[in-house]
Design a protein around this motif. Structure first.
Motif, mmCIF file in Angstrom:
data_model
loop_
_atom_site.group_PDB
_atom_site.id
_atom_site.type_symbol
_atom_site.label_atom_id
_atom_site.label_comp_id
_atom_site.label_asym_id
_atom_site.label_seq_id
_atom_site.Cartn_x
_atom_site.Cartn_y
_atom_site.Cartn_z
ATOM 1 N N ASP A 227 96.967 4.627 63.419
ATOM 2 C CA ASP A 227 96.263 5.747 64.012
ATOM 3 C C ASP A 227 95.532 6.574 62.963
ATOM 4 N N SER A 228 96.263 6.946 61.899
ATOM 5 C CA SER A 228 95.681 7.833 60.901
ATOM 6 C C SER A 228 94.551 7.116 60.169
ATOM 7 N N PHE A 229 94.751 5.837 59.905
ATOM 8 C CA PHE A 229 93.716 5.048 59.236
ATOM 9 C C PHE A 229 92.433 5.036 60.052
ATOM 10 N N LYS A 230 92.613 4.819 61.360
ATOM 11 C CA LYS A 230 91.457 4.773 62.242
ATOM 12 C C LYS A 230 90.744 6.123 62.287
ATOM 13 N N LYS A 231 91.566 7.193 62.282
ATOM 14 C CA LYS A 231 90.995 8.536 62.343
ATOM 15 C C LYS A 231 90.129 8.802 61.119
ATOM 16 N N ILE A 232 90.668 8.455 59.944
ATOM 17 C CA ILE A 232 89.926 8.681 58.705
ATOM 18 C C ILE A 232 88.623 7.912 58.730
ATOM 19 N N LEU A 233 88.700 6.674 59.175
ATOM 20 C CA LEU A 233 87.521 5.820 59.237
ATOM 21 C C LEU A 233 86.460 6.440 60.154
ATOM 22 N N THR A 234 86.915 6.927 61.318
ATOM 23 C CA THR A 234 85.983 7.524 62.276
ATOM 24 C C THR A 234 85.322 8.756 61.678
ATOM 25 N N VAL A 235 86.126 9.616 61.036
ATOM 26 C CA VAL A 235 85.577 10.843 60.457
ATOM 27 C C VAL A 235 84.544 10.501 59.390
ATOM 28 N N LEU A 236 84.866 9.519 58.549
ATOM 29 C CA LEU A 236 83.930 9.101 57.500
ATOM 30 C C LEU A 236 82.631 8.587 58.109
ATOM 31 N N LEU A 237 82.764 7.802 59.132
ATOM 32 C CA LEU A 237 81.595 7.215 59.780
ATOM 33 C C LEU A 237 80.697 8.307 60.363
ATOM 34 N N ILE A 238 81.338 9.247 61.086
ATOM 35 C CA ILE A 238 80.557 10.321 61.701
ATOM 36 C C ILE A 238 79.899 11.172 60.625
ATOM 37 N N ALA A 239 80.649 11.472 59.548
ATOM 38 C CA ALA A 239 80.087 12.284 58.469
ATOM 39 C C ALA A 239 78.874 11.595 57.864
ATOM 40 N N SER A 240 78.976 10.280 57.663
ATOM 41 C CA SER A 240 77.848 9.571 57.060
ATOM 42 C C SER A 240 76.657 9.548 58.005
ATOM 43 N N LEU A 241 76.926 9.502 59.305
ATOM 44 C CA LEU A 241 75.836 9.553 60.277
ATOM 45 C C LEU A 241 75.083 10.879 60.183
ATOM 46 N N PHE A 242 75.818 11.951 59.856
ATOM 47 C CA PHE A 242 75.183 13.257 59.752
ATOM 48 C C PHE A 242 74.399 13.391 58.446
ATOM 49 N N ILE A 243 74.895 12.738 57.402
ATOM 50 C CA ILE A 243 74.321 12.973 56.075
ATOM 51 C C ILE A 243 73.139 12.062 55.752
ATOM 52 N N TRP A 244 73.170 10.815 56.264
ATOM 53 C CA TRP A 244 72.183 9.852 55.759
ATOM 54 C C TRP A 244 70.716 10.242 55.947
ATOM 55 N N PRO A 245 70.347 10.962 57.037
ATOM 56 C CA PRO A 245 68.905 11.253 57.177
ATOM 57 C C PRO A 245 68.352 12.067 56.025
ATOM 58 N N LEU A 246 69.201 12.828 55.315
ATOM 59 C CA LEU A 246 68.715 13.638 54.204
ATOM 60 C C LEU A 246 68.195 12.767 53.075
ATOM 61 N N PHE A 247 68.676 11.529 53.020
ATOM 62 C CA PHE A 247 68.294 10.661 51.913
ATOM 63 C C PHE A 247 67.375 9.526 52.325
ATOM 64 N N SER A 248 66.882 9.550 53.564
ATOM 65 C CA SER A 248 66.057 8.402 53.942
ATOM 66 C C SER A 248 64.698 8.855 54.457
ATOM 67 N N SER A 249 63.882 7.885 54.756
ATOM 68 C CA SER A 249 62.493 8.191 55.089
ATOM 69 C C SER A 249 62.380 8.737 56.507
ATOM 70 N N ARG A 250 61.251 9.347 56.769
ATOM 71 C CA ARG A 250 61.002 9.914 58.086
ATOM 72 C C ARG A 250 61.020 8.830 59.164
ATOM 73 N N GLY A 251 60.441 7.667 58.806
ATOM 74 C CA GLY A 251 60.395 6.562 59.766
ATOM 75 C C GLY A 251 61.784 6.095 60.162
ATOM 76 N N ALA A 252 62.672 6.019 59.173
ATOM 77 C CA ALA A 252 64.031 5.548 59.450
ATOM 78 C C ALA A 252 64.767 6.519 60.373
ATOM 79 N N VAL A 253 64.581 7.815 60.116
ATOM 80 C CA VAL A 253 65.260 8.812 60.946
ATOM 81 C C VAL A 253 64.720 8.771 62.376
ATOM 82 N N ASP A 254 63.395 8.568 62.461
ATOM 83 C CA ASP A 254 62.778 8.471 63.780
ATOM 84 C C ASP A 254 63.349 7.278 64.544
ATOM 85 N N LEU A 255 63.535 6.169 63.830
ATOM 86 C CA LEU A 255 64.162 5.001 64.442
ATOM 87 C C LEU A 255 65.595 5.342 64.874
ATOM 88 N N GLY A 256 66.245 6.156 64.046
ATOM 89 C CA GLY A 256 67.595 6.604 64.393
ATOM 90 C C GLY A 256 67.613 7.323 65.735
#
Lengths: 262, 442
Positions: free
Chosen positions: B90-119
């Motif tokens: 359970d805890s492992f899955k929770k950590i994984l989910t939190v990491l995944l969601i956090a990365s979903l929030f952060i990645w647009p700051l480092f990528s191109s406008r086109g990629a975010v638009d595709l997102g």
């Protein structure tokens, strides 16, 4: 015997002149039933006699052409079937109708739909009243699973159960709705003799310990004669005979209907 | 057993290879008079090879990965040793989910406008897939006109903004509610219908909405559509280069230079939050009485009614809730495109959304999200092969239906633990029941 005297005053289900016509076909003609509280009543008859049609009328799947159906004194003829089942009449089906791709436990939880707090918001926010009713439903389901020997199967898909287990699950699914009248449509069909004996025992127990009256359609005469308090015989849509098991089995008309005339 | 396992793992790997080589491994050289097709450079091919190997290995050991706590080996083993994995991981899955969601929030700051638009594009499809999943996957009501609710959401925002000047957030609420209302209204005529008949009526409904939007020129601008739909704002702060009268812009407020990608990233974040909320809500609904009732209706509506459930309310609720999510997706779509026209809401869109649900696995949230990502991103990623897009799509659907009709990630039944202690207490409370049984058995 004193209880029987009391019951005769107020029967649980009183059916009079029940008639069901499909176009030119008169499937059920002036059938009368009277089901006493705490008894096991059976409807028997040859294939195609109209037994299941009577069931369908009683549970609201068909709107009867004529006749009255009184449940606890209230006329329920023509009500929708979910309304009737909410009043406490629940049935099983000739062919098992489980929610096949849901687990055994889910089958029992679905059946308790109206006993759980179904308010959307309280469910989304997991309020205490929602959790309490949900837990109660779970415990109730667990109790009935234990009762029909399916506790080990709780998280299996219903379609993976053996046929006899599916039959028992269907009965348990009816029982978790806390019915007053349980209607079983050929519950022993397809069961082996051992399973039939277990079913016999289960039905008697439901009647004696769980305050439920039973209306039974069955072809297994050994089961019917052993378990029933009262029997109605229907032939070609019309009532043929009624009485205690020993009277019915001695009735000439009944023997004639089943075996044909010599 | 091992042989068939290896074979089972080989199939997805080969499928991946078959799809990825034409889609990614080839290059179309259009410089010459006659375009030629050559292999991509080595790094792409190595990437494909690695991915194929990874898919093979993953499929090989998949059963041993305690995903969702129940694997095939659990089912087979004896009841005594079932169910150990759920709490342990359970805890492992929770950590994984939190990491995944956090990365979903952060990645647009480092990528191109086109990629975010595709997102954003992908997230809109995820939302649509999740909404239709309620109707088709859970409640089993085949809906071929789902795009109608999407259109209602998009036009809801466009029209409310054009005529009443309402902003994005107000319209988001209104459009969601409006689409839900349309879903509710559609529910009535189809209450008695099932299967094919239902599909045809919903198909008609989707077309009615599109044709209405196309021909009611006075209100909707007809085939020209509606333009200049403003992007979303953050508490009244605008993301445009120049503020409208009395408004403030984002870059002025922060004192940074203007960049067109700010508003794209902002809309992406909105879409992400809405999608996450949707996932959470539907996940909760699924385990609530209403979700179970939907599934029961799909399994057997006659048994459903005989247990005291009202078919009408269950059906209507599925249509209404599914349509609401399509409405939200429509609003996001309008905000993303800033111009909408009826041609965005043709039947092919409905078919795409349905394909997402079927491909992902009916009823499975994770599967639908995965399928939405694949189906929404593939055409954008392989623009060079645009002409073969529908061909690829068709091949993919045929292959999937032949080899894996249950979808990428079939729905897992929830595993519910019963309280054993309570059970024993109950058994003591009703000893006479057990005694009678024992006596009769003896």
């Amino acid at each position: 015997m004193s209880s029987q005297n009391n019951n005769q005053n107020a029967s649980l289900l009183e059916v009079e002149e029940l008639t069901m016509r499909f176009g030119g076909l008169l499937a059920v003609d002036s059938v009368a039933l009277s089901i006493q509280e705490g008894q096991i009543t059976s409807i028997i008859g040859p294939n195609g006699a109209g037994k299941t049609t009577v069931f369908n009328c009683l549970t609201g799947f068909y709107k009867p052409t004529a006749g009255s159906i009184r449940f606890k004194g209230e006329d329920i003829a023509g009500n929708k079937n979910h309304e009737i089942s909410r009043k406490g009449i629940v049935r099983t089906f000739q062919h098992v109708r489980l929610f096949k791709n849901m687990t055994v436990l889910e089958n029992l939880l679905v059946a308790q739909h109206r006993h759980i707090n179904t308010n959307l918001l309280s469910g989304l926010l997991k309020t205490s009243s929602y959790r309490r009713t949900e837990q109660e439903a779970l415990d109730h389901a667990a109790y009935w699973l234990e009762r029909v020997d399916l506790a080990d199967m709780a998280n299996r898909d219903a379609c993976n159960l053996a046929y006899g287990q599916q039959r028992r699950l269907e009965i348990a699914r009816c029982m978790v709705t806390r019915p007053t009248l349980l209607m079983l449509d050929e519950p022993a069909a397809g069961l082996n003799p051992k399973e039939t004996a277990e079913l016999d025992e289960l039905i008697s127990d439901l009647r004696s310990n769980h305050n439920v009256s039973v209306l039974l359609i069955e072809h297994d005469m050994k089961l019917v004669m052993g378990i029933s308090d009262y029997i109605y015989v229907i032939n070609q849509g019309t009532p043929l005979a009624e009485g205690k098991p020993e009277d019915v089995s001695a009735n000439d008309d009944v023997i004639k209907a089943y075996l044909g005339e010599a | 057993m091992t042989q068939s396992k290896a074979f089972n793992a080989l199939i997805p790997a080969v499928l991946f290879l078959l799809l990825s080589i034409p889609l990614m491994g080839l290059q179309l050289n259009q410089g010459q008079i006659i375009p030629t097709v050559t292999l991509q450079d080595n790094s792409t091919l190595v990437g494909i090879a690695f991915s194929t190997g990874f898919i093979f290995l993953f499929q090989l050991v998949r059963e041993k990965i305690p995903f969702n706590g129940s694997s095939i080996s659990n089912l087979i083993s004896s009841p005594a040793q079932r169910v150990p994995s759920l709490h342990k991981h359970d805890s492992f899955k929770k950590i994984l989910t939190v990491l995944l969601i956090a990365s979903l929030f952060i990645w647009p700051l480092f990528s191109s406008r086109g990629a975010v638009d595709l997102g954003i594009h992908i997230l809109i499809y995820v939302l649509l897939g999740l909404g239709l999943n309620v109707v088709v996957g859970l409640a089993g009501l085949l809906d071929l006109g789902f795009v109608g609710f999407y259109a209602v959401g998009a036009y809801g925002y466009a029209l409310l903004n054009q005529y009443f000047g309402l902003d994005f957030w107000t319209c988001l609420l209104f459009s969601g509610a409006l689409a839900a209302l349309f879903g509710f209204i559609l529910g009535f005529p189809v209450l008695r219908l099932r299967g094919d008949y239902l599909a045809i009526v919903t198909l008609g409904f989707g077309e009615i909405i599109r044709i209405l939007l196309n021909n009611w020129s006075g209100l909707t601008g007809g085939p020209n559509g509606i333009g200049q739909i403003p992007p979303a704002t953050l508490f009244g702060i605008e993301f445009s280069r120049n503020a409208s009268e009395g408004g403030t812009t984002f870059h002025e407020l922060l004192g940074i230079s203007y960049s067109g990608s700010h508003k794209v990233i902002f809309l992406y974040l909105i879409a992400l939050v809405i999608t996450l909320l949707t996932v959470w809500v539907i996940n909760r609904l699924r385990n609530m009485p209403i979700g179970r009732a939907w599934e029961a209706l799909r399994e057997d509506d006659i048994a459903c009614q005989s247990l005291g459930m009202n078919k009408t309310t269950i059906k209507l609720s599925a249509f209404t809730i599914g349509a609401m999510f399509a409405g939200l997706a429509g609003t996001l779509f309008a905000a993303r495109m800033s111009h909408i026209s009826p041609e965005s809401f043709t039947f092919i869109e409905s078919a795409m959304i349905l394909a997402i649900v079927v491909l992902g696995g009916m009823g499975s949230q994770f599967g639908v999200i995965l399928a939405a990502i694949i189906i929404a991103s593939l055409p954008e990623l392989v623009r060079d092969f645009e002409q073969y897009r529908m061909l690829m799509f068709g091949v993919m659907m045929v292959v999937m239906m032949a080899w894996r009709p249950q979808g990428l990630m079939p729905m897992k039944r929830p595993h519910i633990e019963m309280r054993k202690k309570e059970l024993e207490e109950r058994a003591h409370e009703a000893p006479e029941a057990t005694n009678t049984r024992k006596a009769q058995a003896a």
